[in-house]
Design a protein around this motif. Structure first.
Motif, PDB file in Angstrom:
ATOM      1  N   SER A   1     -32.162  13.812 -59.342  1.00 47.10           N
ATOM      2  CA  SER A   1     -33.093  13.350 -60.377  1.00 47.10           C
ATOM      3  C   SER A   1     -34.533  13.763 -60.090  1.00 47.10           C
ATOM      4  N   GLU A   2     -34.807  14.218 -58.865  1.00 46.23           N
ATOM      5  CA  GLU A   2     -36.140  14.705 -58.502  1.00 46.23           C
ATOM      6  C   GLU A   2     -36.006  15.985 -57.712  1.00 46.23           C
ATOM      7  N   LYS A   3     -36.787  16.964 -58.089  1.00 45.13           N
ATOM      8  CA  LYS A   3     -36.751  18.264 -57.429  1.00 45.13           C
ATOM      9  C   LYS A   3     -38.173  18.665 -57.084  1.00 45.13           C
ATOM     10  N   GLU A   4     -38.384  19.114 -55.861  1.00 45.88           N
ATOM     11  CA  GLU A   4     -39.694  19.625 -55.488  1.00 45.88           C
ATOM     12  C   GLU A   4     -39.621  21.139 -55.405  1.00 45.88           C
ATOM     13  N   ILE A   5     -40.634  21.791 -55.985  1.00 49.65           N
ATOM     14  CA  ILE A   5     -40.701  23.243 -55.884  1.00 49.65           C
ATOM     15  C   ILE A   5     -42.114  23.643 -55.456  1.00 49.65           C
ATOM     16  N   GLU A   6     -42.186  24.744 -54.753  1.00 46.43           N
ATOM     17  CA  GLU A   6     -43.481  25.284 -54.364  1.00 46.43           C
ATOM     18  C   GLU A   6     -43.841  26.385 -55.342  1.00 46.43           C
ATOM     19  N   ILE A   7     -45.044  26.324 -55.861  1.00 51.36           N
ATOM     20  CA  ILE A   7     -45.475  27.254 -56.898  1.00 51.36           C
ATOM     21  C   ILE A   7     -46.973  27.487 -56.730  1.00 51.36           C
ATOM     22  N   HIS A   8     -47.471  28.608 -57.224  1.00 51.25           N
ATOM     23  CA  HIS A   8     -48.895  28.910 -57.069  1.00 51.25           C
ATOM     24  C   HIS A   8     -49.749  28.071 -58.020  1.00 51.25           C
ATOM     25  N   GLU A   9     -51.016  27.918 -57.671  1.00 51.89           N
ATOM     26  CA  GLU A   9     -51.967  27.170 -58.495  1.00 51.89           C
ATOM     27  C   GLU A   9     -52.141  27.848 -59.854  1.00 51.89           C
ATOM     28  N   GLY A  10     -52.428  27.066 -60.865  1.00 56.56           N
ATOM     29  CA  GLY A  10     -52.766  27.591 -62.177  1.00 56.56           C
ATOM     30  C   GLY A  10     -51.583  28.079 -62.999  1.00 56.56           C
ATOM     31  N   VAL A  11     -50.387  27.596 -62.681  1.00 53.61           N
ATOM     32  CA  VAL A  11     -49.196  28.023 -63.416  1.00 53.61           C
ATOM     33  C   VAL A  11     -49.142  27.312 -64.773  1.00 53.61           C
ATOM     34  N   SER A  12     -48.646  28.023 -65.776  1.00 52.06           N
ATOM     35  CA  SER A  12     -48.497  27.434 -67.104  1.00 52.06           C
ATOM     36  C   SER A  12     -47.100  26.830 -67.245  1.00 52.06           C
TER      37      SER A  12
ATOM     38  N   LEU B   1     -43.531  27.998 -65.570  1.00 53.30           N
ATOM     39  CA  LEU B   1     -42.663  27.046 -64.881  1.00 53.30           C
ATOM     40  C   LEU B   1     -41.250  27.111 -65.455  1.00 53.30           C
ATOM     41  N   LYS B   2     -41.127  27.151 -66.776  1.00 47.85           N
ATOM     42  CA  LYS B   2     -39.809  27.262 -67.415  1.00 47.85           C
ATOM     43  C   LYS B   2     -39.088  28.524 -66.945  1.00 47.85           C
ATOM     44  N   GLU B   3     -39.803  29.644 -66.919  1.00 45.15           N
ATOM     45  CA  GLU B   3     -39.201  30.914 -66.496  1.00 45.15           C
ATOM     46  C   GLU B   3     -38.711  30.833 -65.051  1.00 45.15           C
ATOM     47  N   LEU B   4     -39.509  30.230 -64.180  1.00 48.86           N
ATOM     48  CA  LEU B   4     -39.116  30.096 -62.777  1.00 48.86           C
ATOM     49  C   LEU B   4     -37.914  29.172 -62.615  1.00 48.86           C
ATOM     50  N   LEU B   5     -37.911  28.070 -63.352  1.00 45.16           N
ATOM     51  CA  LEU B   5     -36.783  27.146 -63.280  1.00 45.16           C
ATOM     52  C   LEU B   5     -35.507  27.795 -63.806  1.00 45.16           C
ATOM     53  N   GLU B   6     -35.623  28.562 -64.891  1.00 48.14           N
ATOM     54  CA  GLU B   6     -34.444  29.234 -65.457  1.00 48.14           C
ATOM     55  C   GLU B   6     -33.919  30.326 -64.521  1.00 48.14           C
ATOM     56  N   LYS B   7     -34.810  30.910 -63.736  1.00 47.86           N
ATOM     57  CA  LYS B   7     -34.373  31.897 -62.744  1.00 47.86           C
ATOM     58  C   LYS B   7     -33.574  31.214 -61.635  1.00 47.86           C
ATOM     59  N   ASP B   8     -34.076  30.073 -61.164  1.00 47.10           N
ATOM     60  CA  ASP B   8     -33.399  29.327 -60.094  1.00 47.10           C
ATOM     61  C   ASP B   8     -32.194  28.543 -60.593  1.00 47.10           C
ATOM     62  N   PHE B   9     -32.229  28.114 -61.850  1.00 41.19           N
ATOM     63  CA  PHE B   9     -31.155  27.311 -62.448  1.00 41.19           C
ATOM     64  C   PHE B   9     -30.780  27.921 -63.798  1.00 41.19           C
ATOM     65  N   PRO B  10     -29.993  29.013 -63.793  1.00 45.37           N
ATOM     66  CA  PRO B  10     -29.666  29.724 -65.039  1.00 45.37           C
ATOM     67  C   PRO B  10     -28.981  28.854 -66.089  1.00 45.37           C
ATOM     68  N   GLU B  11     -28.389  27.749 -65.669  1.00 44.90           N
ATOM     69  CA  GLU B  11     -27.728  26.854 -66.622  1.00 44.90           C
ATOM     70  C   GLU B  11     -28.718  26.287 -67.638  1.00 44.90           C
TER      71      GLU B  11
END
Length: 80
Positions: free
Chosen positions: A18-29, A33-43
């Motif tokens: 129910s909670e996921k932590e991800i490391e991402i660069h500052e200033g992300v839109s 974020l959606k694109e990165l999540l879809e890459k890691d979780f294609p479902e």
């Protein structure tokens, strides 16, 4: 920066938690974020739709996310 992402419904199943932590660069839109999540979780791409909420409000794709924001993935909802 480290983002804590809250997941609900089917997205909780996709993330396996129910909670996921991800490391991402500052200033992300939100869109990035959606694109990165879809890459890691294609479902996520298979969902009819899902939204990202930032600080309890639906976010537009161009909204910039900061480490202090509360992020939630809102899956499709069906009513009856």
């Amino acid at each position: 920066m480290i983002l804590k992402i809250l997941a609900f419904g089917i997205t909780k199943d996709i993330f396996g938690t129910s909670e996921k932590e991800i490391e991402i660069h500052e200033g992300v839109s939100v869109k990035t974020l959606k694109e990165l999540l879809e890459k890691d979780f294609p479902e996520l791409k298979r969902l009819k739709s899902y939204f990202i909420a930032v600080d309890d409000e639906y976010a537009e794709d161009d909204q910039i996310i900061t480490e202090s924001n509360e992020i939630a993935i809102i899956p499709p909802v069906s009513g009856g």
